[in-house]
Design an enzyme around this catalytic site. Sequence first.
Site, PDB file in Angstrom:
ATOM      1  N   GLY A  77      22.481 -16.991 -46.344  1.00  0.00           N
ATOM      2  CA  GLY A  77      21.740 -15.909 -45.698  1.00  0.00           C
ATOM      3  C   GLY A  77      21.880 -16.089 -44.216  1.00  0.00           C
ATOM      4  O   GLY A  77      22.786 -16.721 -43.538  1.00  0.00           O
ATOM      5  N   GLY A  79      19.743 -16.224 -40.510  1.00  0.00           N
ATOM      6  CA  GLY A  79      18.315 -16.575 -40.032  1.00  0.00           C
ATOM      7  C   GLY A  79      18.292 -16.289 -38.683  1.00  0.00           C
ATOM      8  O   GLY A  79      19.129 -15.434 -38.236  1.00  0.00           O
ATOM      9  N   GLY A  80      17.176 -16.565 -38.028  1.00  0.00           N
ATOM     10  CA  GLY A  80      16.975 -16.379 -36.700  1.00  0.00           C
ATOM     11  C   GLY A  80      17.875 -16.580 -35.624  1.00  0.00           C
ATOM     12  O   GLY A  80      18.265 -15.829 -35.109  1.00  0.00           O
ATOM     13  N   PHE A  81      18.690 -17.665 -36.004  1.00  0.00           N
ATOM     14  CA  PHE A  81      19.933 -17.927 -35.093  1.00  0.00           C
ATOM     15  C   PHE A  81      21.084 -18.196 -35.365  1.00  0.00           C
ATOM     16  O   PHE A  81      22.102 -18.508 -34.745  1.00  0.00           O
ATOM     17  CB  PHE A  81      19.285 -19.160 -33.917  1.00  0.00           C
ATOM     18  N   GLY A  82      21.542 -17.836 -36.602  1.00  0.00           N
ATOM     19  CA  GLY A  82      22.844 -17.996 -37.106  1.00  0.00           C
ATOM     20  C   GLY A  82      22.850 -17.795 -38.597  1.00  0.00           C
ATOM     21  O   GLY A  82      21.908 -17.340 -39.408  1.00  0.00           O
ATOM     22  N   LYS A  98      23.447 -24.784 -41.345  1.00  0.00           N
ATOM     23  CA  LYS A  98      23.015 -23.816 -40.446  1.00  0.00           C
ATOM     24  C   LYS A  98      23.868 -23.760 -39.334  1.00  0.00           C
ATOM     25  O   LYS A  98      23.936 -24.682 -38.416  1.00  0.00           O
ATOM     26  CB  LYS A  98      21.483 -23.986 -40.142  1.00  0.00           C
ATOM     27  N   ASP A 195       5.716 -19.716 -37.834  1.00  0.00           N
ATOM     28  CA  ASP A 195       6.487 -18.463 -38.414  1.00  0.00           C
ATOM     29  C   ASP A 195       6.401 -18.919 -39.887  1.00  0.00           C
ATOM     30  O   ASP A 195       7.340 -18.895 -40.562  1.00  0.00           O
ATOM     31  CB  ASP A 195       7.929 -18.669 -37.966  1.00  0.00           C
TER      32      ASP A 195
END
Length: 388
Positions: A77, A79-82, A98, A195
């Site tokens: 997937g 995500g917010g930063f990678g 990640k 979050d």
Amino acid sequence: MAAAELNDNKKTRLVLILVISLVCGMLILGFLISSLIKKRELKRAFDIDVKDIELPMFDLTTVTNATENFSLTNMLGEGGFGIVYKGTLTSGQEIAVKRLSKNSGQGLQEFRCEVNLIAKLQHRNLVRLLGCCLEGDERMLIYEYMPNKSLDHFIFDQHRKTLITWRKHFEIVMGISRGLLYLHQDSTLRIIHRDLKSSNILLDNNLNPKISDFGLARIFGGDQTESKTKRVVGTHGYMSPEYVVDGKFSVKSDVFSFGVLLLEIVSGRKNWKFHHSDHHHNLVGHAWKLWNEGRALEVANDIAELLLVESEVLRCIQVALLCVQKLPQDRPTMASVVVMLSNESVTLPQPKEPGFFVERSCDETDTLPFEETCLTQNGVTISVLEAR
Ligand SMILES: *[C@@H]1O[C@H](CO)[C@@H](O)[C@H](O)[C@H]1NC(C)=O
Ligand SMILES: *[C@@H]1O[C@H](CO)[C@@H](O)[C@H](O)[C@H]1NC(C)=O
Ligand SMILES: *[C@@H]1O[C@H](CO)[C@@H](O)[C@H](O)[C@H]1NC(C)=O
Ligand SMILES: *[C@@H]1O[C@H](CO)[C@@H](O)[C@H](O)[C@H]1NC(C)=O
């Protein structure tokens, strides 16, 4: 006469060229120096933080091999930063990697936050960080692998949600509330997640829930109970009114998000994007409306077996409505939430009006009081909004 003038002209041109090239040179030098300093500062800030923690380091070759050169077939997937990849170590252990996208300043800050925070936390309902990889300009976090993905894959899917029983739903709710309670008061730190949402709840082999993604989390020191930010970051549908409007966050803003999540688990519907033929409310408004009409159980009418456990379902709905109340001081703490959910003989207070109880004028418009646009759409990743 003409020759002297020509000479003068030549001189001024020479001086002009000299001055211009000098200025340009100085500008370039200044730029180079400042970017060098910036780079070093970033690096230094990063090094200090990493030195503080005892986290196993993974070699780049190990991670590259485990993820088959970060092949797209191993992508789990974004995500917010990678990007997050699945990997298998030579020992056979499965991992989730990640990988921070390069040149992402915001990402680096979130990465640092995550490394610093989660390394210090240990709870069965929090995702476990196994280590990190820092080589060259690579920044990677290595987690335990969660074979059953995230909660949103189950609760919002018509087929998959029938695979888990109400008992399992309830166990998942209890697990999330214990994980959040640990963050808020049982660990040595007081942590606001900021979050919490269904896609940030991962499920292990046995469908035990684990809270993940601490990139936006904040640590409160000592007696601090509330903080304010100018940069409101979170996900539509889960953010509390005081956070969206004033940028204020506290344990009670997490409690609000938990309440939304609880309603989503019980109903199998998303708060953001909720549609009903009778009105234009979101899921929270829908639940509040049914509650006042004495038909609260209908919030959950998708799960057939629920009639057998009516009191438990009603209890969940009532606790959820208490969590999403408009005023932060009216919302319970996670400690009370855990007690209210687990002890059937505790009497629950009556919920007051929830936050964002406004009817949308049209199905597709934003209920939030914003003029600004958000960067990403509904819940997939993160919306960045500036508070007014
Ligand atoms: C790389 O992975 C393969 C299996 O995919 C394994 O056989 C090999 O030993 C690994 N090499 C290194 C250097 O880890
Ligand atoms: C990864 O890339 C290297 C060099 O680019 C190559 O030698 C190796 O075979 C690749 N490994 C896999 C598993 O694709
Ligand atoms: C969860 O994952 C385990 C291990 O991969 C699998 O056996 C199980 O069927 C999964 N559960 C569901 C409900 O998909
Ligand atoms: C449940 O709540 C009741 C009433 O508040 C209390 O008397 C009882 O001790 C509680 N039970 C447990 C197991 O905490």
